[in-house]
Design an enzyme around this catalytic site. Sequence first.
Site, mmCIF file in Angstrom:
data_model
loop_
_atom_site.group_PDB
_atom_site.id
_atom_site.type_symbol
_atom_site.label_atom_id
_atom_site.label_comp_id
_atom_site.label_asym_id
_atom_site.label_seq_id
_atom_site.Cartn_x
_atom_site.Cartn_y
_atom_site.Cartn_z
ATOM 1 N N ARG A 5 0.859 -1.178 0.000
ATOM 2 C CA ARG A 5 0.000 0.000 0.000
ATOM 3 C C ARG A 5 0.900 1.234 0.000
ATOM 4 O O ARG A 5 2.094 1.159 0.313
ATOM 5 C CB ARG A 5 -0.892 0.016 1.237
ATOM 6 C CG ARG A 5 -1.952 -1.067 1.259
ATOM 7 C CD ARG A 5 -2.581 -1.189 2.637
ATOM 8 N NE ARG A 5 -3.149 0.085 3.092
ATOM 9 C CZ ARG A 5 -3.465 0.343 4.367
ATOM 10 N NH1 ARG A 5 -3.240 -0.559 5.299
ATOM 11 N NH2 ARG A 5 -3.998 1.511 4.692
ATOM 12 N N LEU A 39 -14.336 -1.526 15.797
ATOM 13 C CA LEU A 39 -15.455 -2.018 16.595
ATOM 14 C C LEU A 39 -14.964 -2.841 17.773
ATOM 15 O O LEU A 39 -15.589 -2.859 18.836
ATOM 16 C CB LEU A 39 -16.397 -2.863 15.736
ATOM 17 C CG LEU A 39 -17.200 -2.149 14.648
ATOM 18 C CD1 LEU A 39 -18.169 -3.124 13.996
ATOM 19 C CD2 LEU A 39 -17.958 -0.954 15.210
ATOM 20 N N ARG A 40 -13.850 -3.537 17.599
ATOM 21 C CA ARG A 40 -13.286 -4.337 18.699
ATOM 22 C C ARG A 40 -12.916 -3.444 19.878
ATOM 23 O O ARG A 40 -13.274 -3.726 21.032
ATOM 24 C CB ARG A 40 -12.045 -5.088 18.196
ATOM 25 C CG ARG A 40 -11.244 -5.778 19.295
ATOM 26 C CD ARG A 40 -9.918 -6.309 18.745
ATOM 27 N NE ARG A 40 -9.113 -5.246 18.145
ATOM 28 C CZ ARG A 40 -8.360 -4.402 18.844
ATOM 29 N NH1 ARG A 40 -8.303 -4.470 20.153
ATOM 30 N NH2 ARG A 40 -7.655 -3.471 18.214
ATOM 31 N N ARG A 41 -12.186 -2.363 19.603
ATOM 32 C CA ARG A 41 -11.824 -1.440 20.683
ATOM 33 C C ARG A 41 -13.063 -0.783 21.265
ATOM 34 O O ARG A 41 -13.198 -0.653 22.487
ATOM 35 C CB ARG A 41 -10.861 -0.377 20.153
ATOM 36 C CG ARG A 41 -9.494 -0.930 19.751
ATOM 37 C CD ARG A 41 -8.671 0.095 18.988
ATOM 38 N NE ARG A 41 -7.373 -0.457 18.601
ATOM 39 C CZ ARG A 41 -6.686 -0.069 17.533
ATOM 40 N NH1 ARG A 41 -7.179 0.863 16.728
ATOM 41 N NH2 ARG A 41 -5.519 -0.610 17.257
ATOM 42 N N CYS A 84 -12.202 -8.186 10.142
ATOM 43 C CA CYS A 84 -11.469 -7.274 11.017
ATOM 44 C C CYS A 84 -12.396 -6.286 11.704
ATOM 45 O O CYS A 84 -12.022 -5.635 12.660
ATOM 46 C CB CYS A 84 -10.401 -6.519 10.224
ATOM 47 S SG CYS A 84 -11.054 -5.461 8.914
ATOM 48 N N THR A 106 -2.788 12.043 10.072
ATOM 49 C CA THR A 106 -4.077 12.731 10.002
ATOM 50 C C THR A 106 -4.841 12.577 11.307
ATOM 51 O O THR A 106 -5.421 13.537 11.838
ATOM 52 C CB THR A 106 -4.919 12.178 8.834
ATOM 53 O OG1 THR A 106 -4.213 12.396 7.615
ATOM 54 C CG2 THR A 106 -6.280 12.847 8.767
ATOM 55 N N ARG A 107 -4.840 11.377 11.838
ATOM 56 C CA ARG A 107 -5.551 11.133 13.101
ATOM 57 C C ARG A 107 -4.939 11.935 14.244
ATOM 58 O O ARG A 107 -5.654 12.533 15.054
ATOM 59 C CB ARG A 107 -5.528 9.637 13.433
ATOM 60 C CG ARG A 107 -6.257 8.767 12.437
ATOM 61 C CD ARG A 107 -6.273 7.322 12.892
ATOM 62 N NE ARG A 107 -6.648 6.436 11.801
ATOM 63 C CZ ARG A 107 -7.055 5.190 11.966
ATOM 64 N NH1 ARG A 107 -7.132 4.673 13.172
ATOM 65 N NH2 ARG A 107 -7.379 4.438 10.927
ATOM 66 N N ARG A 148 -10.906 8.353 10.991
ATOM 67 C CA ARG A 148 -10.272 7.702 9.861
ATOM 68 C C ARG A 148 -9.085 8.530 9.397
ATOM 69 O O ARG A 148 -8.850 9.628 9.865
ATOM 70 C CB ARG A 148 -11.267 7.543 8.698
ATOM 71 C CG ARG A 148 -12.425 6.585 8.939
ATOM 72 C CD ARG A 148 -12.010 5.124 9.018
ATOM 73 N NE ARG A 148 -11.086 4.739 7.957
ATOM 74 C CZ ARG A 148 -11.445 4.426 6.721
ATOM 75 N NH1 ARG A 148 -12.716 4.481 6.361
ATOM 76 N NH2 ARG A 148 -10.544 4.061 5.831
ATOM 77 N N GLY A 149 -8.368 7.998 8.406
ATOM 78 C CA GLY A 149 -7.193 8.673 7.881
ATOM 79 C C GLY A 149 -5.926 7.986 8.340
ATOM 80 O O GLY A 149 -5.946 7.098 9.193
ATOM 81 N N ASN A 150 -4.800 8.387 7.756
ATOM 82 C CA ASN A 150 -3.532 7.788 8.184
ATOM 83 C C ASN A 150 -3.166 8.293 9.574
ATOM 84 O O ASN A 150 -3.853 9.147 10.154
ATOM 85 C CB ASN A 150 -2.421 8.063 7.155
ATOM 86 C CG ASN A 150 -2.136 9.548 6.976
ATOM 87 O OD1 ASN A 150 -2.177 10.335 7.924
ATOM 88 N ND2 ASN A 150 -1.823 9.946 5.757
ATOM 89 N N LYS A 191 -3.107 -7.947 10.739
ATOM 90 C CA LYS A 191 -4.480 -7.750 11.228
ATOM 91 C C LYS A 191 -5.435 -7.351 10.100
ATOM 92 O O LYS A 191 -6.646 -7.497 10.243
ATOM 93 C CB LYS A 191 -4.517 -6.712 12.348
ATOM 94 C CG LYS A 191 -4.204 -5.283 11.935
ATOM 95 C CD LYS A 191 -4.203 -4.355 13.141
ATOM 96 C CE LYS A 191 -3.880 -2.927 12.782
ATOM 97 N NZ LYS A 191 -4.884 -2.289 11.929
ATOM 98 N N ASP A 192 -4.893 -6.837 8.985
ATOM 99 C CA ASP A 192 -5.734 -6.450 7.851
ATOM 100 C C ASP A 192 -6.008 -7.603 6.894
ATOM 101 O O ASP A 192 -6.852 -7.478 5.996
ATOM 102 C CB ASP A 192 -5.063 -5.322 7.053
ATOM 103 C CG ASP A 192 -4.978 -4.020 7.829
ATOM 104 O OD1 ASP A 192 -5.829 -3.795 8.705
ATOM 105 O OD2 ASP A 192 -4.052 -3.228 7.554
ATOM 106 N N THR A 239 -11.803 6.170 17.708
ATOM 107 C CA THR A 239 -11.358 4.856 17.265
ATOM 108 C C THR A 239 -12.158 4.453 16.042
ATOM 109 O O THR A 239 -13.331 4.800 15.919
ATOM 110 C CB THR A 239 -11.508 3.774 18.355
ATOM 111 O OG1 THR A 239 -11.143 2.497 17.801
ATOM 112 C CG2 THR A 239 -12.931 3.682 18.881
#
Length: 323
Positions: free
Chosen positions: A16, A138-140, A250, A162-163, A157-159, A88-89, A135
């Site tokens: 990516r 959904l897990r967190r 995920c 950005t976050r 969202r975002g990299n 994890k992805d 976040t």
Amino acid sequence: MTSVVSPPRTIRIGSRKSQLALVQTYWVKAELEKSFPDINFEVHTMSTQGDKILDVALAKIGDKGLFTKELEVGMINREIDFAVHSLKDLPTRLPEGLALAAITERENPADALVVHEKHQDKQLDTLPAGAVIGTSSLRRLAQLRNKYPHFTFKDVRGNLNTRLAKLDAGEYDALILAAAGLQRLGMGDRVHQVIPKEVSLHAVGQGALGIECRADDVDLISLLKAIEHPPTRDRCLAERAFLRDLEGGCQVPIGVNTEIDGENLALTGVVASIDGTQLVKDTVTGKAAEAEKIGTELAQLLRQQGAQPILEEIFAEIQRGLK
């Protein structure tokens, strides 16, 4: 060590385009070059669906291959030879013709609390009621709602940059991020608190890199094994078997923790409702050499304890586009 690839060829690595993905991919490239200095490794970048859709919560997109599909198509079409993923992805069921060739040594898999500067004197337990926690997981979300129902949770969202910029600008009081990602990007100083496993079990495969390639490329698979880390592999295979058996992607609130002691592996898993009110959790221990069996046994155990109705409601909610 001499090359096991015959005849010699240029090996194309898919990645990516995000900063974290490139850091991880170039780390893999460097590790392989140490063992195989006579082989030419090239990095080819691609944008995935998850990189392009930044204004919608991940759970609402509803695709398990958000960050992997384009790379997998590239391998099937022989545009690239293998891809480096945050494990994890990577979905637990791979497309026909592709295989998980190697799993690298894991960074700290825990979740981390990152706070706005005004909360530098706070921990999760002392953040004020109504604090806005960012976040995209959904897990967190499910696990933290279970422990801290007085917080306000907001999608982010975002990299990573950005976050963090949104946090620093005051849009959030705190973020929950993967400690491994922060460490790999040299931002370990932003980890304010490593969240204990008693509060939030981490994502399946979190902190490890998964290397995927064509299943019939036996020479390449042999080569990639040079950078595999067997203890991490065993831990992650147990986690992935657990997730696969529960048919969760995920974006399903399923968390895990694995520990290895000699030949034994202990896998703890949790299934939680999105609102955090229901939570089923247990541990199975067995031989690390039978890692996937441990994962399957734990999935069956949690089903017996009531996980199935929780999962069915989660799937229904995701289908309705709710969060």
